[in-house]
Write an enzyme that holds these catalytic residues in place. Structure first.
Site, PDB file in Angstrom:
ATOM      1  N   CYS A  54       0.863  -1.184   0.000  1.00 56.67           N
ATOM      2  CA  CYS A  54       0.000   0.000   0.000  1.00 56.67           C
ATOM      3  C   CYS A  54       0.899   1.234   0.000  1.00 56.67           C
ATOM      4  O   CYS A  54       2.073   1.139  -0.342  1.00 56.67           O
ATOM      5  CB  CYS A  54      -0.980  -0.011   1.170  1.00 56.67           C
ATOM      6  N   ASN A 111       2.397   1.504   4.298  1.00 58.53           N
ATOM      7  CA  ASN A 111       2.615   0.233   4.999  1.00 58.53           C
ATOM      8  C   ASN A 111       2.293   0.331   6.493  1.00 58.53           C
ATOM      9  O   ASN A 111       2.957  -0.261   7.333  1.00 58.53           O
ATOM     10  CB  ASN A 111       4.040  -0.272   4.781  1.00 58.53           C
ATOM     11  N   CYS A 125      -1.433   0.645   7.298  1.00 58.18           N
ATOM     12  CA  CYS A 125      -2.864   0.322   7.411  1.00 58.18           C
ATOM     13  C   CYS A 125      -3.245  -0.882   6.549  1.00 58.18           C
ATOM     14  O   CYS A 125      -3.409  -1.983   7.049  1.00 58.18           O
ATOM     15  CB  CYS A 125      -3.744   1.516   7.031  1.00 58.18           C
ATOM     16  N   ARG A 126      -3.394  -0.660   5.251  1.00 59.57           N
ATOM     17  CA  ARG A 126      -3.958  -1.683   4.379  1.00 59.57           C
ATOM     18  C   ARG A 126      -3.061  -2.894   4.171  1.00 59.57           C
ATOM     19  O   ARG A 126      -3.514  -4.029   4.324  1.00 59.57           O
ATOM     20  CB  ARG A 126      -4.314  -1.079   3.015  1.00 59.57           C
ATOM     21  N   SER A 127      -1.806  -2.680   3.818  1.00 57.27           N
ATOM     22  CA  SER A 127      -0.955  -3.845   3.536  1.00 57.27           C
ATOM     23  C   SER A 127      -0.614  -4.651   4.793  1.00 57.27           C
ATOM     24  O   SER A 127      -0.621  -5.886   4.728  1.00 57.27           O
ATOM     25  CB  SER A 127       0.293  -3.461   2.743  1.00 57.27           C
ATOM     26  N   ASP A 174      -8.131   3.606   1.589  1.00 61.77           N
ATOM     27  CA  ASP A 174      -7.144   3.841   2.634  1.00 61.77           C
ATOM     28  C   ASP A 174      -7.828   4.395   3.889  1.00 61.77           C
ATOM     29  O   ASP A 174      -8.268   5.542   3.910  1.00 61.77           O
ATOM     30  CB  ASP A 174      -6.093   4.835   2.128  1.00 61.77           C
TER      31      ASP A 174
END
Length: 144
Positions: free
Chosen positions: A7, A10, A12-14, A118
């Site tokens: 993301c 690095n 939150c999402r990934s 995000d």
């Protein structure tokens, strides 16, 4: 199989994708990275960790890092969370490299989502995790 989730920062999402997928597929080597370097060495964002723990996922051992060119030789698949991530990943691709790069939402077409939003900006950490879980389940099914 080795999979890298990517993301922007690095945090939150990934890391959420990595945390969810390592529970679903513990025999698959996973890692996560960001296209930017703002948070290198940081733990996942606090509100994301809280939302993840609420669903039974512990992200506390993860630390942010930036994607590197050598990730293309180490991972079998690199998965981006949105089109901007995919473009940044492709800019790093070494000439002649054939590593599969895809969008995480490609594994959950039934959602109609074109990207994983995000939550750092949307503040919808639970919604993001719901989508991440759906995408992760779809990815696992493809790998079986």
């Amino acid at each position: 199989m080795r999979i890298l989730f990517v993301c922007l920062g690095n945090i939150c999402r990934s890391p959420a994708a990595e945390g969810v997928f390592r529970v679903l597929a513990p025999n698959v080597e996973t890692d996560s990275a960001g296209t930017g370097n703002w948070h290198v060495g940081d733990a996942p964002y606090g509100p994301m960790q809280v939302a993840a723990v609420h669903l039974g996922y512990d992200l506390s051992d993860l630390r942010a890092r930036q994607i590197e060119e050598n990730d293309f030789s180490h991972f079998d698949m690199i998965i981006g969370m949105d089109d901007n991530n995919i473009q940044a990943i492709e800019r790093l691709r070494p000439a002649g490299n054939k590593t599969e790069v895809c969008l995480f939402t490609d594994f959950a077409p039934q959602t109609g989502a074109s990207e994983v939003p995000d939550p750092y900006y949307t503040r919808d950490f639970s919604g993001t995790l719901d989508l991440v879980e759906t995408c992760a389940a779809g990815l696992k099914k493809v790998l079986e």
